[in-house]
Design a protein around this motif. Structure first.
Motif, PDB file in Angstrom:
ATOM      1  N   ASP A 319       5.943 -27.749 -21.457  1.00 10.99           N
ATOM      2  CA  ASP A 319       5.194 -28.854 -20.855  1.00 10.99           C
ATOM      3  C   ASP A 319       5.450 -29.027 -19.362  1.00 10.99           C
ATOM      4  OD1 ASP A 319       3.452 -31.139 -20.990  1.00 10.99           O
ATOM      5  OD2 ASP A 319       5.232 -32.415 -20.940  1.00 10.99           O
ATOM      6  N   ASP A 320       6.700 -29.158 -18.979  1.00  9.39           N
ATOM      7  CA  ASP A 320       6.996 -29.413 -17.568  1.00  9.39           C
ATOM      8  C   ASP A 320       6.612 -28.222 -16.695  1.00  9.39           C
ATOM      9  OD1 ASP A 320       8.346 -30.954 -15.356  1.00  9.39           O
ATOM     10  OD2 ASP A 320       9.611 -29.171 -15.380  1.00  9.39           O
ATOM     11  N   ARG A 323       2.815 -27.858 -16.354  1.00  9.74           N
ATOM     12  CA  ARG A 323       2.196 -28.827 -15.436  1.00  9.74           C
ATOM     13  C   ARG A 323       2.341 -28.380 -13.978  1.00  9.74           C
ATOM     14  NH1 ARG A 323       1.232 -33.856 -17.973  1.00  9.74           N
ATOM     15  NH2 ARG A 323       2.184 -33.995 -20.053  1.00  9.74           N
ATOM     16  N   ARG A 324       3.469 -27.749 -13.671  1.00 11.68           N
ATOM     17  CA  ARG A 324       3.727 -27.347 -12.296  1.00 11.68           C
ATOM     18  C   ARG A 324       3.129 -25.982 -11.951  1.00 11.68           C
ATOM     19  NH1 ARG A 324       8.500 -25.961 -11.726  1.00 11.68           N
ATOM     20  NH2 ARG A 324       9.301 -26.194 -13.839  1.00 11.68           N
TER      21      ARG A 324
END
Length: 461
Positions: A319-320, A323-324
Motif C-alpha cells: 500500500d505505502d 501510493r508513492r
C-alpha cells in the motif's frame, strides 16, 4: 556434468570423481551459452561462485565437509535477500537494492557449504504466474522457448531444467513453485507452512507465502529441504521444530493410499493432460498403490477464498510503496495490486471461514489416505503472451487456470509437490501430490514412485 542430480553430484564429490569447481564451471558455462535466450538469471555471481567452489574443495581435502550440499552449485530466486548483493524482487524499484542481511534460507545454504550461482528471474514482486518480467526480460521455457516457463519462480525452474543449476530455491504463494516445475518438467516442492523460514523473503501474502525447492528429482528435493528447514525465531509463522529428515523418511516401503477427489481436482481438465495423469495413476496402482475416492466439499469455494486473501494481503503490504511509486510497477502487477482494494473486510473474513472448513476437511481426509493426487495444471503449457487458452473449444483465462489446482494447498498450508509424469505436445505434464501437514516425506515418496514409472525424453534446446 550439469545434467547430474544433486544426489549424484554429492556422491561423485564424496568419491573424488569430480570437484566443486568442475561442477560450478559446468553450470556457469551452461548459463553463458543459454541464458541470453532463456533469461533464467537476473544476476550471475560468477566470481563468488568460483570462490565458493574453491573453498568447498579445500574443505573436502582437509576432511571438513559440511554435509551433502557442500560444494554443490545452486540458484536462488531473486526475492530472497542476499547480504551485500543486489536483490531486485524482479522490480525496477529495487534494481540497486543491497540487503543488509541474508534471508534465512540463504544463511542455511551458506552453513551447508552450497555454492550460490546467482539470482533467478521471477514475475515482478512474485505477483504473477508467467515470469514475463518487463524489467529484466521474459523468461522462456527450455522445452519450447515460445512457451511460458510458468511463475513466479520461473527462473529457478528454467535454471534447473536447462542444467544451469543442480537445484534452486523458490517461493510459492498460489502455486509459484509447482506451476513452473510442471511446465519445465522438474520436481517442485512447497513444504508445510512455517516449515521453512520466510525471513528475508519479500512478502506477497503473509499467510500464504512458502519458501521451497526446485530440483531434478524427488530425492534431491528431500536433500535440499532437509538443509533449509527448521525453526527461525525471527519469523512468527516459523514452526518450532528441528530440520526435516525427509531423505530418510521417504524411504518407507508401505503401499501408498492415494486420494482422488473428482469434483474439483479433475474438473474441466484438458483431455490430453487428464489422460496422461490418469495413466500415471493407473501405473501406480499396478505398482501396488491404492486409489481411494474422497469428497472435500469446501474446495468449491477455495478459489474465492484464496483470491480474496491473496489480493487483500498483497495490496496491504504494497500500500505505502504503491501510493508513492505505483507508476514504476509493470502494468499487470499494477492492476493486480489495485484489485486488492476491492474485497471487503466481510469478504476477507468469509474467506478465512472457508479456509478453516477446508483445513478440517483435508485433516479428516488424511486419516484415510497418504496423499491426494491431481494434475498440477489443468491445461497445456500456454504460449508466451497468451492471455487466454482454448480447451475443447472453450476460452479460459490463462492465469486462473494455471493457479486453479495448486492454490488449495497454499490456502490450508499443507505440503504439495509436482513431478513430471508424461508429455503432451512435446511439453512436460506434471502430477501433483498433496500431503498432510508435515507430510513432505509422503508427497516426495509418491513423486519418487512416479519417477520410477515414467521417463521423460531428453530436453533439446
Amino acid at each position: 556434468m550439469t545434467t547430474v542430480s544433486l544426489l549424484d553430484a554429492a556422491q561423485r564429490l564424496a568419491r573424488a570423481e569430480t570437484t566443486s569447481r568442475e561442477l560450478t564451471e559446468a553450470c556457469l558455462a551452461r548459463i553463458e551459452e543459454h541464458d541470453s535466450a532463456l533469461r533464467a538469471f537476473i544476476t550471475v555471481e560468477s566470481d563468488g561462485a568460483r570462490r565458493g567452489a574453491d573453498e568447498a574443495d579445500a574443505r573436502r581435502r582437509e576432511g571438513q565437509v559440511r554435509g551433502p550440499l557442500d560444494g554443490l552449485p545452486l540458484a536462488v530466486k531473486d526475492n530472497l535477500a542476499v547480504a551485500g548483493r543486489v536483490t531486485t524482487m524482479g522490480s525496477a524499484i529495487y534494481r540497486s537494492h543491497l540487503p543488509a542481511e541474508n534471508a534465512g534460507v540463504v544463511d542455511r545454504l551458506d552453513t551447508h557449504g552450497a555454492v550460490r550461482l546467482g539470482a533467478t528471474n521471477l514475475h515482478e514482486f512474485a505477483l504473477g504466474v508467467t515470469t514475463e518480467n518487463p524489467h529484466f526480460g521474459i523468461c522462456r521455457n527450455p522445452w519450447d522457448t515460445e512457451r511460458t516457463p510458468g511463475g513466479s519462480s520461473g527462473g529457478s525452474a528454467v535454471a534447473v531444467s536447462a542444467g544451469m543449476a543442480l537445484g534452486a530455491l523458490g517461493s510459492d504463494t498460489s502455486g509459484s513453485i509447482r506451476i513452473p516445475a510442471a511446465a519445465c518438467g522438474i520436481v517442485g516442492l512447497k513444504p508445510t507452512y512455517g516449515r521453512v523460514s520466510s525471513y528475508g523473503c519479500y512478502p506477497e501474502a503473509w499467510s500464504l507465502d512458502h519458501v521451497g525447492v526446485l530440483t531434478q528429482t524427488a530425492a534431491d528435493a528431500a536433500l535440499l529441504l532437509d538443509a533449509i528447514s527448521g525453526h527461525d525465531p525471527r519469523v512468527p509463522s516459523s514452526l518450532p521444530l528441528p530440520p526435516t529428515m525427509t531423505a530418510q523418511e521417504m524411504a518407507a516401503e508401505a503401499p501408498l493410499r492415494i486420494g482422488i477427489e473428482e469434483d474439483f481436482f479433475f474438473d474441466r481438465i484438458d483431455p490430453a493432460v487428464e489422460d496422461v495423469v490418469r495413466g500415471t495413476l493407473g501405473a501406480m496402482v499396478e505398482a501396488g498403490a491404492q486409489l481411494v475416492p474422497l469428497t472435500l466439499p469446501s474446495l468449491a469455494e477455495a478459489t474465492f477464498a484464496l483470491t480474496v486473501i491473496d489480493t487483500a494481503e498483497t495490496t496491504a503490504f504494497h500500500d505505502d510503496q504503491f501510493r508513492r511509486r505505483g507508476e514504476e510497477y509493470g502494468e499487470d502487477v499494477r492492476q493486480l495490486v489495485e484489485c486488492g482494494t476491492l474485497p471487503s473486510a466481510v469478504d476477507y473474513l468469509h474467506a478465512q471461514q472457508i479456509r478453516s472448513r477446508l483445513k478440517g476437511e483435508f485433516h479428516r481426509a488424511f486419516s484415510e489416505v497418504d496423499v491426494i493426487a491431481s494434475p498440477t495444471l489443468p491445461i497445456r503449457t500456454p504460449r508466451v503472451g497468451e492471455a487466454t487458452v482454448q480447451v475443447t473449444g472453450e476460452s479460459r483465462d490463462r492465469d486462473g487456470e494455471l493457479m486453479r489446482l495448486v492454490g488449495p494447498s497454499n490456502l490450508v498450508g499443507i505440503p504439495s509437490a509436482s513431478v513430471p509424469c508424461g508429455m503432451v505436445d512435446e511439453m512436460p505434464v506434471g502430477i501433483q501430490f498433496l500431503g498432510p501437514a508435515l507430510g513432505e516425506a509422503a508427497v516426495l515418496r509418491a513423486a519418487a514412485v512416479v519417477e520410477r514409472l515414467v521417463e521423460l525424453p531428453d530436453i533439446r534446446f
